[in-house]
Design a protein around this motif. Structure first.
Motif, PDB file in Angstrom:
ATOM      1  N   UNK A   1       8.653  12.419   3.212  1.00  0.00           N
ATOM      2  CA  UNK A   1       8.045  13.748   3.092  1.00  0.00           C
ATOM      3  C   UNK A   1       7.672  13.977   1.634  1.00  0.00           C
ATOM      4  N   UNK A   2       6.396  14.271   1.411  1.00  0.00           N
ATOM      5  CA  UNK A   2       5.879  14.384   0.058  1.00  0.00           C
ATOM      6  C   UNK A   2       6.185  15.748  -0.546  1.00  0.00           C
ATOM      7  N   UNK A   3       6.632  15.688  -1.782  1.00  0.00           N
ATOM      8  CA  UNK A   3       6.712  16.869  -2.641  1.00  0.00           C
ATOM      9  C   UNK A   3       6.436  16.363  -4.043  1.00  0.00           C
ATOM     10  N   UNK A   4       5.791  17.169  -4.853  1.00  0.00           N
ATOM     11  CA  UNK A   4       5.429  16.710  -6.192  1.00  0.00           C
ATOM     12  C   UNK A   4       4.236  15.780  -6.150  1.00  0.00           C
ATOM     13  N   UNK A   5       4.099  14.962  -7.195  1.00  0.00           N
ATOM     14  CA  UNK A   5       2.909  14.123  -7.308  1.00  0.00           C
ATOM     15  C   UNK A   5       3.269  12.664  -7.590  1.00  0.00           C
TER      16      UNK A   5
ATOM     17  N   UNK B   1      11.329  11.743   9.571  1.00  0.00           N
ATOM     18  CA  UNK B   1      11.879  11.261  10.845  1.00  0.00           C
ATOM     19  C   UNK B   1      10.747  10.738  11.730  1.00  0.00           C
ATOM     20  N   UNK B   2      10.668   9.455  11.830  1.00  0.00           N
ATOM     21  CA  UNK B   2       9.592   8.856  12.625  1.00  0.00           C
ATOM     22  C   UNK B   2       9.853   7.377  12.816  1.00  0.00           C
ATOM     23  N   UNK B   3       8.809   6.628  12.859  1.00  0.00           N
ATOM     24  CA  UNK B   3       8.861   5.196  13.135  1.00  0.00           C
ATOM     25  C   UNK B   3       9.106   4.381  11.871  1.00  0.00           C
ATOM     26  N   UNK B   4      10.175   4.646  11.169  1.00  0.00           N
ATOM     27  CA  UNK B   4      10.516   3.882   9.975  1.00  0.00           C
ATOM     28  C   UNK B   4      10.998   2.488  10.362  1.00  0.00           C
TER      29      UNK B   4
ATOM     30  N   UNK C   1       2.844  13.467   4.171  1.00  0.00           N
ATOM     31  CA  UNK C   1       3.671  12.293   4.430  1.00  0.00           C
ATOM     32  C   UNK C   1       3.177  11.123   3.582  1.00  0.00           C
ATOM     33  N   UNK C   2       4.116  10.447   2.934  1.00  0.00           N
ATOM     34  CA  UNK C   2       3.813   9.245   2.168  1.00  0.00           C
ATOM     35  C   UNK C   2       4.169   8.039   3.036  1.00  0.00           C
ATOM     36  N   UNK C   3       3.194   7.159   3.241  1.00  0.00           N
ATOM     37  CA  UNK C   3       3.428   5.916   3.988  1.00  0.00           C
ATOM     38  C   UNK C   3       3.450   4.767   2.997  1.00  0.00           C
ATOM     39  N   UNK C   4       4.572   4.053   2.952  1.00  0.00           N
ATOM     40  CA  UNK C   4       4.711   2.876   2.097  1.00  0.00           C
ATOM     41  C   UNK C   4       4.693   1.632   2.982  1.00  0.00           C
ATOM     42  N   UNK C   5       3.659   0.805   2.831  1.00  0.00           N
ATOM     43  CA  UNK C   5       3.543  -0.434   3.606  1.00  0.00           C
ATOM     44  C   UNK C   5       4.110  -1.595   2.792  1.00  0.00           C
ATOM     45  N   UNK C   6       4.770  -2.505   3.483  1.00  0.00           N
ATOM     46  CA  UNK C   6       5.387  -3.636   2.798  1.00  0.00           C
ATOM     47  C   UNK C   6       5.366  -4.875   3.676  1.00  0.00           C
TER      48      UNK C   6
ATOM     49  N   UNK D   1       0.830  -1.201   0.000  1.00  0.00           N
ATOM     50  CA  UNK D   1       0.000   0.000   0.000  1.00  0.00           C
ATOM     51  C   UNK D   1       0.868   1.256   0.000  1.00  0.00           C
ATOM     52  N   UNK D   2       0.384   2.290  -0.671  1.00  0.00           N
ATOM     53  CA  UNK D   2       1.008   3.613  -0.646  1.00  0.00           C
ATOM     54  C   UNK D   2      -0.109   4.607  -0.359  1.00  0.00           C
ATOM     55  N   UNK D   3       0.031   5.366   0.726  1.00  0.00           N
ATOM     56  CA  UNK D   3      -1.028   6.293   1.092  1.00  0.00           C
ATOM     57  C   UNK D   3      -0.462   7.590   1.646  1.00  0.00           C
ATOM     58  N   UNK D   4      -1.217   8.665   1.492  1.00  0.00           N
ATOM     59  CA  UNK D   4      -0.829   9.958   2.040  1.00  0.00           C
ATOM     60  C   UNK D   4      -1.449  10.118   3.410  1.00  0.00           C
ATOM     61  N   UNK D   5      -0.662  10.648   4.350  1.00  0.00           N
ATOM     62  CA  UNK D   5      -1.120  10.867   5.719  1.00  0.00           C
ATOM     63  C   UNK D   5      -1.076  12.350   6.048  1.00  0.00           C
TER      64      UNK D   5
END
Length: 167
Positions: free
Chosen positions: A138-142, A117-120, A81-86, A68-72
């Motif tokens: 950290x999201x920038x662009x699309x 900077x977080x719970x990576x 913030x982009x969260x990439x689940x794997x 999953x890829x989602x914006x938070x």
């Protein structure tokens, strides 16, 4: 009357026997089908190929699948913030390390996203085990985002995924 009862009992026993046999065969077919599907989705990493969601890529023994890829929301800024689940699995005889910091994420425009900077995620995956985790950027662009796994031992690109956002 006795003959009818005996006949009915024989029909019931035959029916139950046939149903029992067919369920076993169906279960076996379903298990075989699941195994074939799993094998088809597993791909040996190729640094020149691009993968997508649900592709299980074998990166030198460590199997990586983005789910999953989602914006938070963060600090009141929507979509920052982009969260990439794997999901990860290690079928090898050795421990395999994985950290989200070894992921390089670029937006549609080709700009590199900074690690948030977080719970990576960062762990060693024991032999024969699986684990789930997430990396934050950290999201920038699309979107879509190109996610590249860089092998920490050899410092080279191992695999790249192109991931669109999901809700």
């Amino acid at each position: 009357m006795k003959r009818i009862m005996t006949l009915m009992c024989m029909v019931m026993v035959a029916s139950i026997t046939l149903l029992g046999c067919s369920n076993t065969d169906d279960t076996k077919k379903n298990e075989d089908s699941k195994q074939e599907t799993t094998k088809k989705n597993e791909i040996k990493a190729d640094s020149k190929a691009t993968y997508g969601f649900k592709d299980v890529v074998d990166a030198d023994g460590l199997r990586i699948e983005f789910t999953k890829a989602e914006l938070l929301e963060a600090e009141g800024k929507k979509d920052s913030i982009l969260k990439l689940s794997f999901e990860l699995s290690n079928p090898t005889a050795d421990k395999k390390g994985f950290t989200a910091i070894n992921l390089e994420v670029k937006n549609k425009e080709g700009e590199l996203l900074d690690v948030y900077p977080g719970e990576n995620y960062g762990k060693e995956i024991e032999t024969g085990t699986t684990d789930k985790g997430a990396g934050y950027f950290m999201v920038k662009g699309s979107a879509p985002f190109k996610v590249t796994y860089i092998d920490p031992d050899h410092k080279e690109v191992t695999a790249t995924w192109e991931l669109a956002l999901q809700k």
